[in-house]
Design a protein around this motif. Structure first.
Motif, PDB file in Angstrom:
ATOM      1  N   GLN A   1       0.606  -1.134  -0.016  1.00  0.00           N
ATOM      2  CA  GLN A   1       0.140   0.182  -0.036  1.00  0.00           C
ATOM      3  C   GLN A   1       0.787   1.221   0.165  1.00  0.00           C
ATOM      4  OE1 GLN A   1      -2.414  -0.658   3.550  1.00  0.00           O
ATOM      5  NE2 GLN A   1      -3.664  -1.989   2.559  1.00  0.00           N
TER       6      GLN A   1
ATOM      7  N   THR B   1     -13.669   6.654  -6.075  1.00  0.00           N
ATOM      8  CA  THR B   1     -13.217   5.680  -5.095  1.00  0.00           C
ATOM      9  C   THR B   1     -14.104   5.435  -4.110  1.00  0.00           C
ATOM     10  OG1 THR B   1     -10.830   6.558  -5.392  1.00  0.00           O
ATOM     11  CG2 THR B   1     -10.958   5.576  -3.660  1.00  0.00           C
TER      12      THR B   1
ATOM     13  N   SER C   1     -15.269   1.586  -2.819  1.00  0.00           N
ATOM     14  CA  SER C   1     -15.362   1.253  -1.831  1.00  0.00           C
ATOM     15  C   SER C   1     -16.722   0.872  -1.197  1.00  0.00           C
ATOM     16  CB  SER C   1     -14.917   2.297  -0.957  1.00  0.00           C
ATOM     17  OG  SER C   1     -14.694   1.705   0.686  1.00  0.00           O
TER      18      SER C   1
ATOM     19  N   THR D   1     -10.376   3.333   0.526  1.00  0.00           N
ATOM     20  CA  THR D   1     -10.881   2.013   0.301  1.00  0.00           C
ATOM     21  C   THR D   1     -11.262   1.073   1.252  1.00  0.00           C
ATOM     22  OG1 THR D   1      -8.303   1.589   0.355  1.00  0.00           O
ATOM     23  CG2 THR D   1      -9.045   2.112  -1.557  1.00  0.00           C
TER      24      THR D   1
ATOM     25  N   HIS E   1     -15.708   3.711   3.350  1.00  0.00           N
ATOM     26  CA  HIS E   1     -16.248   4.873   2.273  1.00  0.00           C
ATOM     27  C   HIS E   1     -16.593   5.983   2.921  1.00  0.00           C
ATOM     28  CE1 HIS E   1     -19.786   2.761   3.900  1.00  0.00           C
ATOM     29  NE2 HIS E   1     -20.402   3.831   3.541  1.00  0.00           N
TER      30      HIS E   1
END
Length: 445
Positions: free
Chosen positions: A17, A181, A185, A287, A290
């Motif tokens: 990550q 994004t 999510s 991610t 949300h």
């Protein structure tokens, strides 16, 4: 023991990550290519005749060329990322500082950085081993040609990098990326919560046993948890595990973050397994949760409404994205309980309801933009749109917020022209709210 074994896995997840993940992989691939160019004994007589015609007479004399390519690549990389850091710092001042790291760590930017580092590493390896074995001049010549091609490729990436970085700080691109994004999510959470074992409970069940608290061993942001693993641990303990935090909360060391409702208190090893199933992450990971995407859109709107920027158009753009996300949240409520195969509740956790979420997102925007009539009308328009999809309980919440918006507009619209303009738009459009036909009289005026 399990805690020690899980440490490398957590370290690998953190590395994947990070911004260094893709650059490290690409740099490793370039390093393998450079080792193949120097160590593989490929003689000229094994290569096609066409390639031998391209061979240099003295590849070892190309050191000045490689040195110039290396210096140019280092300068190119320094110039690229110094310019990008300057642009992103300016974007952080205009939008939100939380977005800066996300823009830097985008996958395309990591790919470009990896190619830059890999090209520098490839050329450096060729400079470190200048000697060429007799009869292998063509193989080394091909490596030098490949280094030149890599530099040309990086020049093309430089143009792409500048274009992509400049586009990524446009407000349309920022809002669209946050919306996309956040939506991804939400969809990922919906897919994970499919099945009869995932349920939404109005009231948490109680077995009548005592609750045994489990404290946190470290401080940080609890972004997520392996809920199926927690359910299995609760089944082994023949109890119900209650999480006392919302995902995304910051917890301090020693805080009771969960409790086991069971006949007997859990053992220390069982508590360690429970803690190992919790996911800590620094910052706000959209991610994983949300709601962070929604709050970041709200913060971008607040930044746009600050006196130093004063850009209500950006705030309205964020309102449009928030309206779509809240509409999807109205149609789907996240689960807050996990059952086992026998129908026994094993894990419960806290989920932010629609009323709390609506207040967190809309009221700060209304408060900061209370003197801007377009912001009040924008919030009212969003509430009208949401009312078309709301159940009776949520409709009452929307009505309360709409009443406050009307009150705010009445206080802000002082000139008769402003009041006439706002009154014409109060009850306009399709909605299910009870709105006045005109602004009520001003208080105190």
């Amino acid at each position: 023991m399990k805690r020690l074994l899980s440490w490398p896995i957590r370290l690998l997840k953190a590395f994947r990550q990070s911004i260094a993940y893709l650059p490290t992989l690409l740099a490793g691939a370039y390093a393998l290519a450079s080792l193949a160019a120097m160590l593989l004994p490929v003689s000229d007589d094994r290569l096609p005749a066409l390639l031998t015609l391209l061979g240099l007479e003295a590849p070892e004399n190309t050191q000045p060329l490689l040195a110039a390519l290396l210096g140019g690549m280092i300068s190119l990389m320094v110039f690229s990322f110094s310019m990008v850091m300057s642009v992103l710092s300016q974007a952080g001042g205009q939008f939100s500082h939380k977005l800066v790291f996300g823009l830097i760590s985008e996958r395309p930017h990591q790919w470009v950085l990896g190619h830059y580092l890999g090209t520098i590493l490839f050329i450096l390896m060729l400079l470190m081993v200048p000697d060429v074995a007799e009869g292998e001049a063509t193989w080394r010549s091909l490596a030098i040609y490949l280094a030149c091609a890599m530099v040309i490729h990086c020049l093309g990436l430089f143009v792409y990098f500048i274009h992509n970085a400049s586009q990524s700080i446009q407000i349309d691109a920022v809002a669209t990326d946050l919306h996309r994004t956040t939506l991804a999510s939400m969809h990922a959470l919906q897919r994970r919560q499919q099945g009869q074992e995932w349920r939404l409970l109005a009231v948490a069940p109680s077995t009548g046993h005592d609750r045994h608290p489990v404290a946190a061993r470290r401080a940080g942001y609890l972004q997520n948890a392996d809920l199926p693993a927690l359910a299995e641990l609760a089944r082994r303990a023949d109890g119900v595990l209650h999480l006392h935090f919302r995902f995304g909360d910051y917890v301090v060391e020693g805080l009771p973050i969960l409790s086991l409702e069971a006949a007997t208190a859990p053992q220390a090893a069982w508590c360690d397994e429970v803690r190992a199933a919790l996911v800590y992450m620094e910052g706000e990971a959209i991610t994983e949760h949300h709601v962070f995407g929604m709050t970041q859109l709200m913060e971008v709107a607040l930044k746009a409404l600050s006196p130093g920027i004063n850009d209500p158009g950006t705030a309205r753009l964020c309102l449009h994205r928030l309206t779509d996300l809240l509409h999807r949240r109205l149609a789907w409520q996240p689960c807050d309980a996990l059952f086992d195969r026998d129908g026994h509740c094993r894990v419960t956790w806290r989920v932010e309801d629609f009323e709390s979420l609506l207040y967190r997102l809309f009221q700060p925007i209304l408060q900061h933009g209370r003197q801007e009539l377009s912001i009040g009308l924008g919030v009212l328009k969003a509430l009208k749109a949401l009312s078309l999809f709301a159940e009776p309980e949520d409709l009452a919440i929307l009505q309360a917020h709409a009443d406050r918006v009307v009150e705010t507009l009445s206080q802000a619209a002082r000139h008769p022209l402003d009041r006439r303009f706002v009154s014409a738009r109060l009850d306009d459009g399709l909605h299910r709210l009870r709105l006045p036909a005109a602004l009520p009289g001003r208080q105190g005026g």
